[in-house]
Design a protein around this motif. Structure first.
Motif, PDB file in Angstrom:
ATOM      1  N   ARG A 142       0.824  -1.214   0.000  1.00  0.00           N
ATOM      2  CA  ARG A 142       0.000   0.000   0.000  1.00  0.00           C
ATOM      3  C   ARG A 142       0.858   1.263   0.000  1.00  0.00           C
ATOM      4  N   SER A 143       1.873   1.282   0.848  1.00  0.00           N
ATOM      5  CA  SER A 143       2.714   2.470   0.954  1.00  0.00           C
ATOM      6  C   SER A 143       3.468   2.746  -0.342  1.00  0.00           C
ATOM      7  N   SER A 144       4.073   1.709  -0.922  1.00  0.00           N
ATOM      8  CA  SER A 144       4.847   1.922  -2.135  1.00  0.00           C
ATOM      9  C   SER A 144       3.952   2.258  -3.317  1.00  0.00           C
ATOM     10  N   ILE A 168       1.373   4.238  -3.248  1.00  0.00           N
ATOM     11  CA  ILE A 168       1.139   5.679  -3.178  1.00  0.00           C
ATOM     12  C   ILE A 168       2.378   6.439  -3.638  1.00  0.00           C
ATOM     13  N   GLU A 169       3.535   6.012  -3.150  1.00  0.00           N
ATOM     14  CA  GLU A 169       4.770   6.726  -3.457  1.00  0.00           C
ATOM     15  C   GLU A 169       5.162   6.616  -4.927  1.00  0.00           C
ATOM     16  N   LEU A 170       4.858   5.476  -5.546  1.00  0.00           N
ATOM     17  CA  LEU A 170       5.314   5.234  -6.909  1.00  0.00           C
ATOM     18  C   LEU A 170       4.277   5.564  -7.977  1.00  0.00           C
ATOM     19  N   ALA A 171       3.061   5.886  -7.565  1.00  0.00           N
ATOM     20  CA  ALA A 171       2.018   6.220  -8.541  1.00  0.00           C
ATOM     21  C   ALA A 171       2.410   7.369  -9.473  1.00  0.00           C
ATOM     22  N   PRO A 172       3.093   8.407  -8.990  1.00  0.00           N
ATOM     23  CA  PRO A 172       3.470   9.486  -9.918  1.00  0.00           C
ATOM     24  C   PRO A 172       4.395   9.036 -11.048  1.00  0.00           C
ATOM     25  N   PHE A 173       5.041   7.893 -10.876  1.00  0.00           N
ATOM     26  CA  PHE A 173       5.937   7.373 -11.906  1.00  0.00           C
ATOM     27  C   PHE A 173       5.264   6.304 -12.765  1.00  0.00           C
ATOM     28  N   ASN A 174       3.935   6.173 -12.606  1.00  0.00           N
ATOM     29  CA  ASN A 174       3.165   5.176 -13.345  1.00  0.00           C
ATOM     30  C   ASN A 174       3.632   3.756 -13.035  1.00  0.00           C
ATOM     31  N   PHE A 193      -5.715   0.436 -13.894  1.00  0.00           N
ATOM     32  CA  PHE A 193      -6.232   1.397 -12.921  1.00  0.00           C
ATOM     33  C   PHE A 193      -6.313   0.762 -11.531  1.00  0.00           C
ATOM     34  N   VAL A 194      -5.533  -0.285 -11.333  1.00  0.00           N
ATOM     35  CA  VAL A 194      -5.526  -1.004 -10.056  1.00  0.00           C
ATOM     36  C   VAL A 194      -4.158  -0.840  -9.413  1.00  0.00           C
ATOM     37  N   THR A 195      -4.115  -0.285  -8.213  1.00  0.00           N
ATOM     38  CA  THR A 195      -2.856  -0.202  -7.479  1.00  0.00           C
ATOM     39  C   THR A 195      -3.137  -0.157  -5.984  1.00  0.00           C
ATOM     40  N   GLY A 196      -2.188  -0.646  -5.209  1.00  0.00           N
ATOM     41  CA  GLY A 196      -2.303  -0.648  -3.758  1.00  0.00           C
ATOM     42  C   GLY A 196      -3.233  -1.699  -3.196  1.00  0.00           C
ATOM     43  N   GLN A 197      -3.577  -2.698  -4.007  1.00  0.00           N
ATOM     44  CA  GLN A 197      -4.545  -3.711  -3.587  1.00  0.00           C
ATOM     45  C   GLN A 197      -3.873  -5.041  -3.264  1.00  0.00           C
ATOM     46  N   SER A 198      -4.527  -5.805  -2.425  1.00  0.00           N
ATOM     47  CA  SER A 198      -4.112  -7.177  -2.148  1.00  0.00           C
ATOM     48  C   SER A 198      -5.241  -8.098  -2.571  1.00  0.00           C
ATOM     49  N   LEU A 199      -5.010  -8.817  -3.656  1.00  0.00           N
ATOM     50  CA  LEU A 199      -6.044  -9.662  -4.261  1.00  0.00           C
ATOM     51  C   LEU A 199      -6.040 -11.030  -3.595  1.00  0.00           C
TER      52      LEU A 199
END
Length: 253
Positions: A168-170, A172-178, A236-242
């Motif tokens: 989850r933390s990474s 958020i931090e890495l979203a600006p870099f796609n 469009f999926v990030t920060g999730q645990s499937l």
């Protein structure tokens, strides 16, 4: 072979056995060039040859994933060989179960080194390789044990809970870099290693407690990893645990 990941490059840690092996083969079958990282390079080489014979591209690598310098060097070798990285699967894990009074220093050090530190180092190295390509996908292998208590598994449950928090933390931090970061959280998967660790009674109890009436197969997890690796299906999926657990996490039995 299919083409979901055609033109993309994936690196998988813990790639030569069990779950990692089938993840690597599935990503290769989807068209990705795959870097196969394991602590024993000859294991990776055997799988690389199998993938090559099936028409895929594979690079065998060997290192201790808990060693930051060695892991960064392996990522750099893969990126140089294939022109970069688009997908990283942090799969490697070293596991020992024990009652709390019997947990020793070696167990804690190795499980945290492979299960937590290696994901930090792998994420660092992934970012360095992915940013020049405009982004990518990191998939961490967590576990339903991050959400459920298991006896004799204090360290394992803690490690996998940490994996979800780091995901989850990474993200958020890495979203600006796609760079998308997600996790797959399996329940017990019927690998040879799992079968060797569980006695018959425990194995059957795990099956009985799963609403879908069976344990997961490595193919189930590999398909979930492919979904999260494919930007067309999960862009469009990030920060999730499937959760891929046959319903065990929502069952009261």
């Amino acid at each position: 072979m299919s083409n979901e990941l055609h033109g993309r490059v994936a690196l998988i840690t813990g790639a030569s056995r069990g779950l990692g092996r089938d993840i690597a083969k599935r990503l290769a079958d989807a068209g990705a060039a795959v870097a196969l990282l394991d602590r024993k390079a000859h294991w990776s080489a055997e799988l690389a040859e199998e993938i090559a014979q099936a028409g895929g591209r594979a690079l065998p690598l060997g290192c201790d994933v808990s060693d930051r310098a060695a892991l960064h060097a392996a990522f750099a070798e893969a990126a140089e060989a294939f022109g970069g990285l688009d997908v990283v699967v942090n799969n490697a894990m070293w596991t020992r179960y024990a009652p709390i009074p019997e947990i020793d220093q070696e167990t804690v050090d190795r499980m945290l080194g492979v299960g937590i530190a290696a994901i930090v180092w792998g994420t660092q190295a992934a970012v360095a390789a992915m940013r020049p390509r405009g982004g990518g996908a990191i998939v961490n292998i967590a576990s339903v044990s991050a959400k459920l208590g298991l006896p004799n598994a204090m360290v394992y449950c803690g490690v996998k809970a940490a994996v979800e928090g780091m995901t989850r933390s990474s993200a958020i931090e890495l979203a600006p870099f796609n760079i998308r970061v997600n996790a797959v959280a399996p329940s017990t998967v019927a690998t040879e290693g799992v079968r060797a660790m569980l006695d018959d009674a425990t194995f059957e109890a795990r099956v009985a407690s799963t609403p879908l009436g069976r344990l997961g197969e490595t193919a189930d997890i590999a398909e979930a990893v492919l979904f999260l690796a494919d930007p067309k299906r999960s862009g469009f999926v990030t920060g999730q645990s499937l959760l891929v657990d046959g319903g065990i996490s929502i069952a009261l039995r």
